[in-house]
Each structure stands twice: as structure tokens, then as C-alpha cells.
Design a protein around this motif. Structure first.
Motif, PDB file in Angstrom:
ATOM      1  N   THR A 152      29.863  47.632 -37.592  1.00  0.00           N
ATOM      2  CA  THR A 152      28.937  46.751 -36.882  1.00  0.00           C
ATOM      3  C   THR A 152      28.037  46.074 -37.904  1.00  0.00           C
ATOM      4  O   THR A 152      27.331  46.750 -38.659  1.00  0.00           O
ATOM      5  CB  THR A 152      28.068  47.535 -35.882  1.00  0.00           C
ATOM      6  N   VAL A 153      28.063  44.743 -37.946  1.00  0.00           N
ATOM      7  CA  VAL A 153      27.199  43.996 -38.859  1.00  0.00           C
ATOM      8  C   VAL A 153      25.798  43.960 -38.264  1.00  0.00           C
ATOM      9  O   VAL A 153      25.582  43.419 -37.173  1.00  0.00           O
ATOM     10  CB  VAL A 153      27.729  42.571 -39.085  1.00  0.00           C
ATOM     11  N   LEU A 154      24.837  44.524 -38.963  1.00  0.00           N
ATOM     12  CA  LEU A 154      23.457  44.594 -38.495  1.00  0.00           C
ATOM     13  C   LEU A 154      22.615  43.427 -38.996  1.00  0.00           C
ATOM     14  O   LEU A 154      21.712  42.963 -38.300  1.00  0.00           O
ATOM     15  CB  LEU A 154      22.815  45.912 -38.945  1.00  0.00           C
ATOM     16  N   LEU A 155      22.886  42.979 -40.208  1.00  0.00           N
ATOM     17  CA  LEU A 155      22.190  41.835 -40.794  1.00  0.00           C
ATOM     18  C   LEU A 155      23.212  40.915 -41.421  1.00  0.00           C
ATOM     19  O   LEU A 155      24.186  41.385 -42.017  1.00  0.00           O
ATOM     20  CB  LEU A 155      21.180  42.278 -41.863  1.00  0.00           C
ATOM     21  N   GLN A 156      22.979  39.614 -41.306  1.00  0.00           N
ATOM     22  CA  GLN A 156      23.856  38.664 -41.985  1.00  0.00           C
ATOM     23  C   GLN A 156      23.058  37.439 -42.385  1.00  0.00           C
ATOM     24  O   GLN A 156      21.990  37.153 -41.831  1.00  0.00           O
ATOM     25  CB  GLN A 156      25.031  38.256 -41.098  1.00  0.00           C
ATOM     26  N   SER A 157      23.583  36.715 -43.378  1.00  0.00           N
ATOM     27  CA  SER A 157      22.917  35.503 -43.838  1.00  0.00           C
ATOM     28  C   SER A 157      23.049  34.416 -42.775  1.00  0.00           C
ATOM     29  O   SER A 157      23.830  34.532 -41.826  1.00  0.00           O
ATOM     30  CB  SER A 157      23.520  35.042 -45.167  1.00  0.00           C
ATOM     31  N   SER A 158      22.277  33.356 -42.934  1.00  0.00           N
ATOM     32  CA  SER A 158      22.316  32.264 -41.956  1.00  0.00           C
ATOM     33  C   SER A 158      23.594  31.440 -42.142  1.00  0.00           C
ATOM     34  O   SER A 158      24.288  31.563 -43.164  1.00  0.00           O
ATOM     35  CB  SER A 158      21.092  31.374 -42.143  1.00  0.00           C
ATOM     36  N   PRO A 159      23.925  30.574 -41.185  1.00  0.00           N
ATOM     37  CA  PRO A 159      25.083  29.682 -41.383  1.00  0.00           C
ATOM     38  C   PRO A 159      24.923  28.773 -42.594  1.00  0.00           C
ATOM     39  O   PRO A 159      25.923  28.355 -43.193  1.00  0.00           O
ATOM     40  CB  PRO A 159      25.120  28.868 -40.077  1.00  0.00           C
ATOM     41  N   LEU A 160      23.666  28.475 -42.961  1.00  0.00           N
ATOM     42  CA  LEU A 160      23.418  27.610 -44.116  1.00  0.00           C
ATOM     43  C   LEU A 160      23.163  28.469 -45.355  1.00  0.00           C
ATOM     44  O   LEU A 160      22.065  28.528 -45.904  1.00  0.00           O
ATOM     45  CB  LEU A 160      22.212  26.700 -43.844  1.00  0.00           C
ATOM     46  N   SER A 161      24.189  29.160 -45.787  1.00  0.00           N
ATOM     47  CA  SER A 161      24.082  30.000 -46.981  1.00  0.00           C
ATOM     48  C   SER A 161      25.388  29.934 -47.761  1.00  0.00           C
ATOM     49  O   SER A 161      26.391  29.385 -47.285  1.00  0.00           O
ATOM     50  CB  SER A 161      23.744  31.455 -46.602  1.00  0.00           C
ATOM     51  N   ARG A 162      25.374  30.512 -48.947  1.00  0.00           N
ATOM     52  CA  ARG A 162      26.562  30.525 -49.795  1.00  0.00           C
ATOM     53  C   ARG A 162      26.452  31.713 -50.743  1.00  0.00           C
ATOM     54  O   ARG A 162      25.394  32.351 -50.839  1.00  0.00           O
ATOM     55  CB  ARG A 162      26.680  29.231 -50.600  1.00  0.00           C
ATOM     56  N   VAL A 163      27.534  32.019 -51.445  1.00  0.00           N
ATOM     57  CA  VAL A 163      27.513  33.094 -52.433  1.00  0.00           C
ATOM     58  C   VAL A 163      27.811  32.507 -53.806  1.00  0.00           C
ATOM     59  O   VAL A 163      28.552  31.522 -53.941  1.00  0.00           O
ATOM     60  CB  VAL A 163      28.530  34.205 -52.095  1.00  0.00           C
ATOM     61  N   GLU A 164      27.203  33.113 -54.831  1.00  0.00           N
ATOM     62  CA  GLU A 164      27.440  32.734 -56.221  1.00  0.00           C
ATOM     63  C   GLU A 164      27.936  33.952 -56.974  1.00  0.00           C
ATOM     64  O   GLU A 164      27.359  35.040 -56.870  1.00  0.00           O
ATOM     65  CB  GLU A 164      26.150  32.223 -56.870  1.00  0.00           C
ATOM     66  N   GLY A 165      29.012  33.770 -57.715  1.00  0.00           N
ATOM     67  CA  GLY A 165      29.560  34.867 -58.498  1.00  0.00           C
ATOM     68  C   GLY A 165      28.700  35.181 -59.711  1.00  0.00           C
ATOM     69  O   GLY A 165      27.832  34.403 -60.117  1.00  0.00           O
ATOM     70  N   THR A 166      28.921  36.335 -60.274  1.00  0.00           N
ATOM     71  CA  THR A 166      28.218  36.753 -61.487  1.00  0.00           C
ATOM     72  C   THR A 166      29.254  37.149 -62.536  1.00  0.00           C
ATOM     73  O   THR A 166      30.393  37.485 -62.185  1.00  0.00           O
ATOM     74  CB  THR A 166      27.288  37.951 -61.203  1.00  0.00           C
TER      75      THR A 166
END
Length: 554
Positions: A378-392
Motif C-alpha cells: 500500500t503506497v502511503l505517500l507519493q510525489s505529486s504528478p508534477l515531479s521527476r527523478v534524477e539519477g545519482t
């Protein structure tokens, strides 16, 4: 005529009999669509054991704004329901600022008790004023007192929305207080040490808050190397293990001891940073630092339970702010600026843990993947639709505040940031060579739960002059976030056996009058209320006179 008198007499005797019977028998009928006046069975159980008076003082008396009058009414009704289940519950409403010679001193005393006032803007036609309200209740039983917050704050909510959210929360708030004040045997929580976890001062506010529910101890995993069986036996004495922001890799021996604790029924809450990056590391001459993956040697461990924390950073256009200084010396200014690496996460409102919460602040958080297996995720928290991920690895620079983000680049949103895993857990070391020998190892566990959050700082309180501040409070921006309530809900859910926290899912709709319509249509309804009765009286009088003359003549 005689039959009519007999019927009237029978009806009167029936009413008298019903009235007399009601003095001995009492029941309530809840005909509302949302069953707002019906307590849950688990809420009733919280008050069933009180054998002596429970005194509830509600600080909502006096001349209140209309929305808080509604909150007072709903609070009175919920307490009447509890009192109907146990006559030992007594309540009263008091005005904490009434008959006080020095109001400022009284305000300071109340705030010293942890009773934070609410600033309310009251609009009366063209007049605007500020009022102070203390939306709190104090539950007293013997020598114990529990504070009950009655007002639920949510960022950007109107006063009406805040009161509506608060009314939904009342049943759980009082049930939680009643259970807390009568609890006899507390469950045990172990704070795991030995892998570079957060220092105690940064956990202080959260641990202090849950001491009302649980006993807390510390377990150091360093002892696994010398005596793994002893460490496991000690760990099995606790109901939940809290792992808060480890920065050093776990050995195979340590993982195996934690694994055996989990498959033996132990609950766990993991607060994990898979990227090494702190805001303080940017405050240098270059204003930049390198974000690097942090290998905690837990990938295979979490994979078995169907989750994976990625070594990336989430950028979100729903962000919180940081404070940066500009200028030098006496001319320095401290300005809030947007910081996309600190997402402001709004509640999904789809689970007892995250329902009806203030926005939550995360810092340099990573995305979580849920993998297909037999466990429920069950996903309890998630980012907004206006988000993205950046690699490291990636260089992070303060210069990003000088340019506006391109909205078109923020399309990879709705990334999981906190996940609840439930099911019959299988050992991560099943069908593998065991790193250490322990007594009666288990490969297939029973029904269990764990929570994984991809931000270790979610639990970290700030410090001022060597003293911990309230978790969720940002001293730089003076904002409050819902981190503490979310984490307390998470722990309560993991350790709740009677379903008390499920009350948080109850939905209520509280109707309010539209103040704009009231102002616009005030004259109209005044005329209706005054004029209509006069017109009806006149019509009735004329009609009565007409028919009287027609029947009996002039």
C-alpha cells in the motif's frame, strides 16, 4: 361523543406510560446518512473499563466564531455518546481566558502546557478581527492527564475546512486519549543503533510523543558479531524495531538477525536514505556538493518483501522552502526560496495512517518501486504528478533557485515515497547459506507488517540552543508539517491489534452556511421572516371573517 372522550383518555394514558417507561429505558437512534452519532465498537471498548470518574475539560466555551461553535456542538455530541456508554465520563466546557486579570500570563501558561492557540480571522460584514481560540480538551483520570487536540490544521484550508476535518477526527481523538490514559501493559519499541543512525537528540520529540503509548529501548547491532543469538533474543523482546536513517552498510550477520526477528512476527519501520546528500553540505564557497548513492547492503533484503528503494532524488514542483542569506553584515537578509529536492507531500487520504493529515515535508527523498509477489503493498505517500527523478551521482547546486523550472520536464510523477507491506513474510535467507548459526531458524513467517519510507529525515526534529523542537516544525520558515502525526499513525497501525486506528477512516460531512450568500441575501430573508407571518395572519383573518359572515350572515 363518549367514544371520542374514551379515545382521548386512552391516548393520554399511552403517552403517560411511554414517558414513564422512558425513565427506565434509554436508547438512541442515529438516522444520519454517515452514522455520525454512532460510536464504533472499538471506540466503545476504550471506555468500558473505567470504574471511576473520567473528567473531560473542553476549552471551547465563551463567545466563539461560528465555525468553532459548530466544533463545540459536535464535541459535546461525541462526548454525550461516550457518556451514554459509561456514566463515569463527565465533561464540562470552560473558557480558559474568562475572569483572568492578566491575559498574557494566562496565554503563556496555557502554551507552556503545550496547548497551542489558534488564530482565527472573523469577518462580520465589512469588519475583520482576530480572535484567539484554544481548541483543546483535557482528559483527567486519577493522577493522569492527556491533552486532546480538537482542531486539525491543513495547509491552505479555510476555517470551515479545518473544522470539518476536525469533526471527522473527534471520535478517534477521544478514543485514543481514553485508551492512552487507562493502558496497563505497554508494547515495546526498539530503536536500532550501530549503523550510523540518527542521534537521540534528533529523535527526541518523536520518542517523547510515543512514550504515552509504548515503552522504548535501544538495541545495538554491533553485538551481533560477538553473540548473534543473544542479540536476537533481546530483539525478540520488542514488538517493533525502528531503524532511523542508517548511514553505514549492514553486515550479512546483522541482516540475518533482523530477518529472523521479522519472520518471527516483529514489526519494523525503516526510514532509509539511499543517497548521501545533506542541505548543510551545500553551504560552502561553491554552493554545491555531489549527491552520491549510499549502499546500505539492503537491496536483496527488501527485494524479498517486494520493494526496492532506488538511488535517485525526487524533484517536485510541490515543494517546501529553505532560507538563504543574501548580503553581508548588518545588511544581510534571510529570504525563503523554493527547493525542489524537499517535496511537500499531501495526504492520499486512502488509509488510516495517512487520512486527514497536514502536508508532510521530505528532504532529498528517493523513489520506491513495488515488485510483484504475494505480499500486499500500500503506497502511503507519493510525489505529486508534477515531479521527476534524477539519477545519482549528480552535482546539486544552490544556483537552481535562480532559474524557473520547465514544467514540461516534470512529467514523471506519482512516485511512491512510503510503502506499507503486509503478508506472510518469507525469510530473505530462505534456501541460502546462513551467515551465522542461531537456534530454530525460521524460513516461513506468519502474518506481519512493515513500513519503508525513503527519507531518514522525516523523523528528524530540529534543535535550538541544544534543545529539540517539535517534530514537523521548521524554525527557519515558521511552518508546521504533519510528519509527527504520520509517523505516530504508522507506529500505531503496525502495533494496533484491536483496530482502533481504523476509526480514522470514518467520513463525515459537516454543512456550513455560505457567509457570502448570507450577506447578499440578508435583507431578502429578513423581509420573508418578518413579512410572511404578517401576510399569512392577515389572509387567515380575512378568510375567517368571510366564511363567518357567509355562514351566519352579517
Amino acid at each position: 361523543m363518549k367514544k371520542v372522550r374514551i379515545s382521548i383518555a386512552a391516548a393520554l394514558w399511552l403517552l403517560i406510560g411511554i414517558n414513564a417507561l422512558s425513565g427506565f429505558l434509554y436508547t438512541r437512534f442515529d438516522l444520519t446518512e454517515d452514522h455520525r452519532y454512532t460510536l464504533s465498537e472499538v471506540a466503545i471498548e476504550t471506555v468500558s473499563e473505567f470504574g471511576k470518574p473520567v473528567i473531560v475539560d473542553v476549552l471551547l466555551e465563551g463567545n466563539l466564531p461560528p465555525e468553532f461553535v459548530k466544533l463545540r456542538t459536535e464535541t459535546r455530541q461525541i462526548l454525550e455518546q461516550y457518556a451514554s456508554e459509561n456514566g463515569n465520563i463527565k465533561f464540562s466546557f470552560v473558557n480558559p481566558l474568562e475572569n483572568t486579570e492578566n491575559i498574557n500570563k494566562t496565554l503563556a501558561e496555557l502554551q507552556g502546557l503545550g496547548l497551542t492557540p489558534a488564530q482565527v480571522t472573523v469577518e462580520d460584514n465589512s469588519k475583520v478581527s482576530q480572535d484567539i481560540v484554544f481548541p483543546w480538551a483535557m482528559v483527567n483520570y486519577g493522577d493522569k492527564t492527556v491533552k486532546v487536540p480538537l482542531l486539525k490544521n491543513k495547509l491552505g484550508a479555510t476555517t470551515e475546512e479545518r473544522v470539518n476535518n476536525s469533526v471527522q477526527h473527534l471520535e478517534y481523538a477521544f478514543a485514543d486519549a481514553f485508551s492512552k490514559i487507562i493502558i496497563q501493559k505497554r508494547k515495546q519499541i526498539a530503536v536500532i543503533k550501530g549503523n550510523g543512525e540518527l542521534e537521540d537528540i534528533y529523535l527526541a520529540d518523536f520518542l517523547t510523543s510515543i512514550r504515552d503509548y509504548y515503552n522504548i529501548g535501544a538495541i545495538t547491532l554491533d553485538s551481533v558479531a560477538g553473540n548473534p543469538q543473544k542479540t536476537l533474543d533481546q530483539l525478540n523482546g520488542y514488538d517493533l524495531a525502528l531503524i532511523a536513517k542508517p548511514t553505514e552498510a549492514f553486515s550479512e550477520d546483522e541482516k540475518y538477525v533482523l530477518d529472523q526477528y521479522i519472520v518471527n512476527g516483529g514489526k519494523t519501520m525503516w526510514l532509509i536514505d539511499t543517497v548521501s546528500m545533506e542541505l548543510d553540505s551545500l553551504f560552502n564557497e561553491q554552493g554545491a556538493a555531489m549527491a552520491l548513492p549510499r549502499d546500505l547492503n539492503l537491496n536483496d533484503f527488501f527485494f524479498k518483501y517486494g520493494i526496492r528503494v532506488n538511488p535517485d532524488l525526487v524533484n517536485d514542483m510541490y515543494f517546501t522552502q529553505i532560507i538563504l542569506a543574501t548580503g553581508e553584515g548588518n545588511g544581510s537578509q534571510y529570504d525563503p526560496v523554493p527547493w525542489y529536492y524537499h517535496p511537500m507531500v499531501f495526504s492520499r487520504n486512502d488509509h488510516p495512517i495517512n487520512n486527514n493529515l497536514e502536508a508532510i515535508r521530505l528532504q532529498f527523498t528517493s523513489s520506491i518501486d513495488t515488485l510483484s509477489n504475494e505480499n500486499k503493498k500500500t503506497v502511503l505517500l507519493q510525489s505529486s504528478p508534477l515531479s521527476r527523478v534524477e539519477g545519482t551521482p549528480k552535482q546539486i547546486s544552490l544556483n537552481i533557485i535562480n532559474s524557473s523550472p520547465n514544467k514540461e520536464n516534470f512529467t514523471d510523477g506519482d512516485r511512491a515515497l512510503a510503502v506499507l507491506v503486509e503478508g506472510d513474510f518469507t525469510s530473505a535467507f530462505a534456501n541460502r547459506v546462513k551467515p551465522v548459526s542461531i537456534k530454530k531458524p525460521i524460513e516461513q513467517g506468519k502474518d506481519n507488517k512493515m513500513i519503508l519510507i525513503s527519507d531518514g529525515d522525516i523523523i528528524k526534529n530540529q534543535v535550538r540552543k541544544g534543545r529539540p523542537l517539535e517534530l514537523g516544525y521548521d524554525k527557519w520558515t515558521n511552518n508546521y508539517y504533519g510528519n509527527k502525526e504520520f509517523l505516530i499513525n504508522a507506529v500505531n497501525y503496525l502495533l494496533d491489534e484491536n483496530g482502533l486506528i481504523n476509526i480514522r477512516n470514518k467520513k463525515l460531512a459537516v454543512p456550513f452556511l455560505d457567509t457570502q450568500k448570507i450577506a447578499a441575501q440578508k435583507t431578502k430573508w429578513q423581509l420573508v421572516n418578518i413579512g410572511l407571518p404578517l401576510v399569512l395572519t392577515l389572509v387567515f383573518g380575512l378568510g375567517f371573517t368571510y366564511f363567518r359572515r357567509r355562514k351566519y350572515g352579517a
